[in-house]
Design an enzyme around this catalytic site. Structure first.
Site, PDB file in Angstrom:
ATOM      1  CG  HIS A 158      37.707 -30.261 -20.782  1.00 23.19           C
ATOM      2  ND1 HIS A 158      38.174 -31.268 -19.828  1.00 23.19           N
ATOM      3  CD2 HIS A 158      38.243 -30.850 -21.839  1.00 23.19           C
ATOM      4  CE1 HIS A 158      38.890 -32.227 -20.396  1.00 23.19           C
ATOM      5  NE2 HIS A 158      38.824 -31.991 -21.649  1.00 23.19           N
ATOM      6  CD  GLU A 192      35.092 -33.526 -22.451  1.00 24.63           C
ATOM      7  OE1 GLU A 192      36.532 -33.928 -22.507  1.00 24.63           O
ATOM      8  OE2 GLU A 192      34.746 -32.598 -21.734  1.00 24.63           O
TER       9      GLU A 192
END
Length: 239
Positions: A83, A155
């Site tokens: 992430h 992302e």
């Protein structure tokens, strides 16, 4: 790193009450202290739980870490690795994330692998080269069989928590390039079978237009997953 017992219960209650599309695989990733409680209280058969991160080694003297074995022990079906906050704040490298990915797969837990560029990298026109570099580290470690256990989450870091989001066309363009790169490096069969999901200020209003794009196979939802509109995102394919 959000949530209390009260707020987590509210989110789970909302999910249990929602009429979720049964054709959508839903994965929720609460903070570690709440994983088991969420697992025990979710009612929908198509909703499973994930860890937000994991170590690249088995149980042992690594205070503060969480192992794949521990995630599996409380019923996790996935783990999120790479992430952007782990990359930019904790300074995890492409190599470490690749090692974690291989370790998780080898030990029986599928991976949601996050990749994406920062605002400065986007402005410098480096989006594609950045995501390719991040993928290269993983490609070097995984076998072709391993890829069936990977979902890629694109992302863009500049769109996380900022209210900014890539247009459906821009997001599709990056997803298409990611799929082309996978086809080149690991084979078209794997590229076509791999789910590539989008994360970056996804909400109930833009999910429908994003999900209509050919290479956007789902979403990695941030702030909106804490709100009732999360159900609208799950159901965006119905539109």
């Amino acid at each position: 790193m959000n949530g209390t017992q009260e707020s987590i219960k509210s989110i789970v209650d909302n999910l249990n009450a929602a009429d979720l599309d049964k054709n959508v695989e839903v994965v929720v990733a609460p903070p570690f202290p709440y994983l088991l409680w969420v697992k025990e209280h979710l009612k929908a058969s198509n909703v499973s739980i994930s860890g937000q991160n994991a170590a690249d080694r088995d149980n042992g003297a690594f205070t503060g870490e969480v192992s794949i074995a521990q995630l599996k022990d409380v019923g996790a079906s996935w783990v999120i690795l790479g992430h952007s906050e782990r990359r930019t704040i904790i300074k995890e490298t492409d190599e470490l994330i690749a090692t974690k990915t291989k370790y998780a797969i080898d030990n029986g837990l599928p991976v949601i692998l996050c990749i994406g560029e920062t605002f400065d990298e986007k402005n410098a026109g480096k989006t594609i080269s950045v995501v390719q570099k991040q993928l290269d580290a993983v490609i070097a470690k995984l076998s072709k069989e391993d890829w069936s256990k990977v979902v890629i989450a694109y992302e863009p870091v500049w769109a996380i928590g900022t209210g900014l989001a890539a247009t459906p066309e821009d997001a599709q363009a990056v997803h298409e390039e990611i799929r082309k790169y996978l086809a080149e490096k690991v084979g078209s069969d794997i590229a076509n079978a791999t789910r590539i999901i989008y994360g970056g200020s996804v909400n109930g209003k833009n999910a429908g237009s994003l999900s209509g794009k050919a290479d956007i196979d789902g979403f990695l939802v941030g702030g909106a997953c804490l709100k009732p509109e999360f159900a609208d995102i799950v159901n965006s394919n119905k539109a």
